[in-house]
Write a protein that holds these residues in place. Structure first.
Motif, PDB file in Angstrom:
ATOM      1  N   PHE A 124      20.474  -2.481 -75.219  1.00  0.00           N
ATOM      2  CA  PHE A 124      21.191  -3.405 -74.353  1.00  0.00           C
ATOM      3  C   PHE A 124      20.286  -4.472 -73.756  1.00  0.00           C
ATOM      4  O   PHE A 124      20.758  -5.519 -73.319  1.00  0.00           O
ATOM      5  CB  PHE A 124      21.893  -2.644 -73.221  1.00  0.00           C
ATOM      6  N   LEU A 125      18.991  -4.183 -73.703  1.00  0.00           N
ATOM      7  CA  LEU A 125      18.014  -5.124 -73.148  1.00  0.00           C
ATOM      8  C   LEU A 125      16.928  -5.377 -74.193  1.00  0.00           C
ATOM      9  O   LEU A 125      15.790  -4.922 -74.052  1.00  0.00           O
ATOM     10  CB  LEU A 125      17.408  -4.545 -71.868  1.00  0.00           C
ATOM     11  N   PRO A 126      17.251  -6.113 -75.251  1.00  0.00           N
ATOM     12  CA  PRO A 126      16.322  -6.241 -76.380  1.00  0.00           C
ATOM     13  C   PRO A 126      15.004  -6.940 -76.061  1.00  0.00           C
ATOM     14  O   PRO A 126      14.026  -6.745 -76.779  1.00  0.00           O
ATOM     15  CB  PRO A 126      17.126  -7.039 -77.413  1.00  0.00           C
ATOM     16  N   ASN A 127      14.943  -7.712 -74.995  1.00  0.00           N
ATOM     17  CA  ASN A 127      13.709  -8.427 -74.662  1.00  0.00           C
ATOM     18  C   ASN A 127      12.909  -7.773 -73.546  1.00  0.00           C
ATOM     19  O   ASN A 127      11.788  -8.179 -73.269  1.00  0.00           O
ATOM     20  CB  ASN A 127      14.027  -9.881 -74.299  1.00  0.00           C
ATOM     21  N   ALA A 128      13.479  -6.811 -72.891  1.00  0.00           N
ATOM     22  CA  ALA A 128      12.782  -6.143 -71.781  1.00  0.00           C
ATOM     23  C   ALA A 128      11.693  -5.221 -72.317  1.00  0.00           C
ATOM     24  O   ALA A 128      11.849  -4.590 -73.358  1.00  0.00           O
ATOM     25  CB  ALA A 128      13.770  -5.354 -70.934  1.00  0.00           C
ATOM     26  N   GLN A 129      10.602  -5.144 -71.593  1.00  0.00           N
ATOM     27  CA  GLN A 129       9.478  -4.288 -71.970  1.00  0.00           C
ATOM     28  C   GLN A 129       9.203  -3.180 -70.955  1.00  0.00           C
ATOM     29  O   GLN A 129       8.690  -2.138 -71.299  1.00  0.00           O
ATOM     30  CB  GLN A 129       8.207  -5.131 -72.153  1.00  0.00           C
ATOM     31  N   LYS A 130       9.542  -3.451 -69.686  1.00  0.00           N
ATOM     32  CA  LYS A 130       9.192  -2.513 -68.624  1.00  0.00           C
ATOM     33  C   LYS A 130      10.290  -2.509 -67.563  1.00  0.00           C
ATOM     34  O   LYS A 130      10.661  -3.568 -67.043  1.00  0.00           O
ATOM     35  CB  LYS A 130       7.856  -2.939 -68.011  1.00  0.00           C
ATOM     36  N   LEU A 131      10.793  -1.323 -67.263  1.00  0.00           N
ATOM     37  CA  LEU A 131      11.862  -1.171 -66.277  1.00  0.00           C
ATOM     38  C   LEU A 131      11.493  -0.102 -65.266  1.00  0.00           C
ATOM     39  O   LEU A 131      10.729   0.807 -65.572  1.00  0.00           O
ATOM     40  CB  LEU A 131      13.169  -0.749 -66.959  1.00  0.00           C
ATOM     41  N   ALA A 132      12.085  -0.215 -64.099  1.00  0.00           N
ATOM     42  CA  ALA A 132      12.036   0.893 -63.145  1.00  0.00           C
ATOM     43  C   ALA A 132      13.228   1.778 -63.493  1.00  0.00           C
ATOM     44  O   ALA A 132      14.327   1.286 -63.720  1.00  0.00           O
ATOM     45  CB  ALA A 132      12.142   0.384 -61.720  1.00  0.00           C
ATOM     46  N   SER A 133      12.994   3.059 -63.570  1.00  0.00           N
ATOM     47  CA  SER A 133      14.035   4.003 -63.960  1.00  0.00           C
ATOM     48  C   SER A 133      14.334   4.948 -62.802  1.00  0.00           C
ATOM     49  O   SER A 133      13.441   5.622 -62.305  1.00  0.00           O
ATOM     50  CB  SER A 133      13.573   4.804 -65.176  1.00  0.00           C
ATOM     51  N   GLY A 134      15.591   4.978 -62.404  1.00  0.00           N
ATOM     52  CA  GLY A 134      16.000   5.904 -61.359  1.00  0.00           C
ATOM     53  C   GLY A 134      16.113   7.302 -61.925  1.00  0.00           C
ATOM     54  O   GLY A 134      16.920   7.555 -62.810  1.00  0.00           O
ATOM     55  N   ILE A 135      15.289   8.209 -61.465  1.00  0.00           N
ATOM     56  CA  ILE A 135      15.332   9.589 -61.934  1.00  0.00           C
ATOM     57  C   ILE A 135      16.458  10.334 -61.233  1.00  0.00           C
ATOM     58  O   ILE A 135      17.250  11.017 -61.861  1.00  0.00           O
ATOM     59  CB  ILE A 135      13.980  10.293 -61.709  1.00  0.00           C
ATOM     60  N   MET A 136      16.519  10.193 -59.917  1.00  0.00           N
ATOM     61  CA  MET A 136      17.616  10.818 -59.180  1.00  0.00           C
ATOM     62  C   MET A 136      17.662  10.286 -57.762  1.00  0.00           C
ATOM     63  O   MET A 136      16.672   9.798 -57.228  1.00  0.00           O
ATOM     64  CB  MET A 136      17.489  12.343 -59.163  1.00  0.00           C
ATOM     65  N   ILE A 137      18.852  10.398 -57.203  1.00  0.00           N
ATOM     66  CA  ILE A 137      19.045  10.181 -55.779  1.00  0.00           C
ATOM     67  C   ILE A 137      19.834  11.387 -55.298  1.00  0.00           C
ATOM     68  O   ILE A 137      20.771  11.834 -55.959  1.00  0.00           O
ATOM     69  CB  ILE A 137      19.758   8.864 -55.456  1.00  0.00           C
ATOM     70  N   SER A 138      19.403  11.936 -54.176  1.00  0.00           N
ATOM     71  CA  SER A 138      20.069  13.122 -53.659  1.00  0.00           C
ATOM     72  C   SER A 138      20.000  13.111 -52.136  1.00  0.00           C
ATOM     73  O   SER A 138      18.954  12.825 -51.564  1.00  0.00           O
ATOM     74  CB  SER A 138      19.391  14.387 -54.208  1.00  0.00           C
ATOM     75  N   VAL A 139      21.148  13.406 -51.528  1.00  0.00           N
ATOM     76  CA  VAL A 139      21.245  13.492 -50.074  1.00  0.00           C
ATOM     77  C   VAL A 139      21.819  14.860 -49.735  1.00  0.00           C
ATOM     78  O   VAL A 139      22.857  15.257 -50.281  1.00  0.00           O
ATOM     79  CB  VAL A 139      22.150  12.376 -49.493  1.00  0.00           C
ATOM     80  N   HIS A 140      21.148  15.576 -48.861  1.00  0.00           N
ATOM     81  CA  HIS A 140      21.628  16.896 -48.438  1.00  0.00           C
ATOM     82  C   HIS A 140      23.025  16.761 -47.856  1.00  0.00           C
ATOM     83  O   HIS A 140      23.330  15.790 -47.145  1.00  0.00           O
ATOM     84  CB  HIS A 140      20.675  17.489 -47.399  1.00  0.00           C
ATOM     85  N   GLN A 141      23.881  17.729 -48.142  1.00  0.00           N
ATOM     86  CA  GLN A 141      25.283  17.658 -47.719  1.00  0.00           C
ATOM     87  C   GLN A 141      25.452  17.487 -46.207  1.00  0.00           C
ATOM     88  O   GLN A 141      26.421  16.892 -45.752  1.00  0.00           O
ATOM     89  CB  GLN A 141      26.060  18.872 -48.191  1.00  0.00           C
ATOM     90  N   ASN A 142      24.516  17.962 -45.411  1.00  0.00           N
ATOM     91  CA  ASN A 142      24.611  17.804 -43.954  1.00  0.00           C
ATOM     92  C   ASN A 142      24.309  16.373 -43.495  1.00  0.00           C
ATOM     93  O   ASN A 142      24.467  16.061 -42.320  1.00  0.00           O
ATOM     94  CB  ASN A 142      23.676  18.768 -43.227  1.00  0.00           C
ATOM     95  N   TYR A 143      23.845  15.518 -44.416  1.00  0.00           N
ATOM     96  CA  TYR A 143      23.465  14.151 -44.065  1.00  0.00           C
ATOM     97  C   TYR A 143      24.271  13.111 -44.830  1.00  0.00           C
ATOM     98  O   TYR A 143      23.951  11.922 -44.782  1.00  0.00           O
ATOM     99  CB  TYR A 143      21.960  13.948 -44.299  1.00  0.00           C
ATOM    100  N   THR A 144      25.318  13.535 -45.532  1.00  0.00           N
ATOM    101  CA  THR A 144      26.149  12.580 -46.260  1.00  0.00           C
ATOM    102  C   THR A 144      27.052  11.822 -45.288  1.00  0.00           C
ATOM    103  O   THR A 144      27.172  12.192 -44.124  1.00  0.00           O
ATOM    104  CB  THR A 144      27.014  13.291 -47.328  1.00  0.00           C
ATOM    105  N   ARG A 145      27.663  10.753 -45.801  1.00  0.00           N
ATOM    106  CA  ARG A 145      28.612   9.924 -45.047  1.00  0.00           C
ATOM    107  C   ARG A 145      27.941   9.194 -43.867  1.00  0.00           C
ATOM    108  O   ARG A 145      28.575   8.889 -42.876  1.00  0.00           O
ATOM    109  CB  ARG A 145      29.802  10.720 -44.535  1.00  0.00           C
TER     110      ARG A 145
END
Length: 190
Positions: A124-145
Motif C-alpha cells: 500500500f506504501l510502495p515508496n515508503a522505506q521506514k515507518l513507526a509501527s504501533g505494537i499495541m495500546i492498552s488501558v487498564h479497565q479501571n482507567y478507561t473512559r
C-alpha cells in the motif's frame, strides 16, 4: 525523560529498560485478557509470555516511541503505547518460511497473522522505506473512559518524523481500538 502530568491521578513517561518487567507484567495481565486475538484462541499469559517479552524488547529499542502511563498513587502502569520501527525488507519476498519461534501454537498463529498484515503495508506504501509501527495500546479497565487512550496515541508524535519515519502504521484487532484510530488526527507532517 521526566514524567509529565497526564490527568488527575496519572502521569506519562517514556519507557526505558528499567520499565521492562513492569511493562511485560502489565501486558500479560491486561492486554492478554482484552485482546480479541488472544481471547478468541483462549491464550493464557503463560502461552503468550515469550511473545509479549519479544514485543516489549522491540518496543524499547532506540529510537523508542513507547510510553507508559502510571498511577500517581501506586506507581503501577495503567496504560501503554508500544511502538517500534518498521523498515522495508530488502528482498521482494517479505514473508519467508521460518520455523515457529514459540512453543505455543496460539502465539505462533497470532505472530503469523500480525507478520502477514505488517508485510502487506509495503504494497500500500510502495515508496515508503521506514515507518513507526504501533505494537499495541492498552488501558487498564479501571482507567478507561477518561480519554487516556486517545491522548496516549497522539502523544509526542513529532519524534516519529524526527527519527526519519515516513508514516505510522497500526494493526487494530479490537473494535474499540478501531474506533479510536478512526478519530485520531495525525500531524500533517506524517
Amino acid at each position: 525523560m521526566n514524567s509529565v502530568d497526564f490527568g488527575d491521578d496519572v502521569f506519562i513517561k517514556k519507557a526505558t529498560q528499567d520499565d521492562f518487567e513492569d511493562l511485560l507484567n502489565f501486558i500479560k495481565m491486561d492486554f492478554c485478557k482484552n485482546e480479541p486475538l488472544t481471547d478468541a484462541l483462549e491464550a493464557t499469559p503463560e502461552e503468550m509470555g515469550p511473545t509479549f517479552r519479544d514485543m516489549v524488547k522491540a518496543s524499547l529499542e532506540e529510537p523508542c516511541f513507547t510510553y507508559i502511563v502510571r498511577s500517581k498513587k501506586s506507581n503501577e502502569i495503567v496504560a501503554t503505547r508500544m511502538m517500534a520501527i518498521l523498515e522495508r525488507p530488502s528482498n521482494n519476498n517479505c514473508e519467508k518460511d521460518e520455523s515457529p519461534p514459540y512453543k505455543s501454537w496460539k502465539a505462533n498463529l497470532i505472530l503469523k497473522l500480525l507478520k502477514h498484515m505488517e508485510h502487506k503495508v509495503w504494497e500500500f506504501l510502495p515508496n515508503a522505506q521506514k515507518l513507526a509501527s504501533g505494537i499495541m495500546i492498552s488501558v487498564h479497565q479501571n482507567y478507561t473512559r477518561r480519554g487516556i487512550a486517545q491522548k496516549l496515541v497522539e502523544y509526542n508524535l513529532d519524534e516519529i518524523k524526527e527519527a526519519g519515519c515516513e508514516g505510522l502504521m497500526r494493526e487494530a484487532t479490537a473494535k474499540n481500538s478501531q474506533k479510536l484510530f478512526c478519530k485520531i488526527r495525525l500531524p500533517k507532517s506524517l
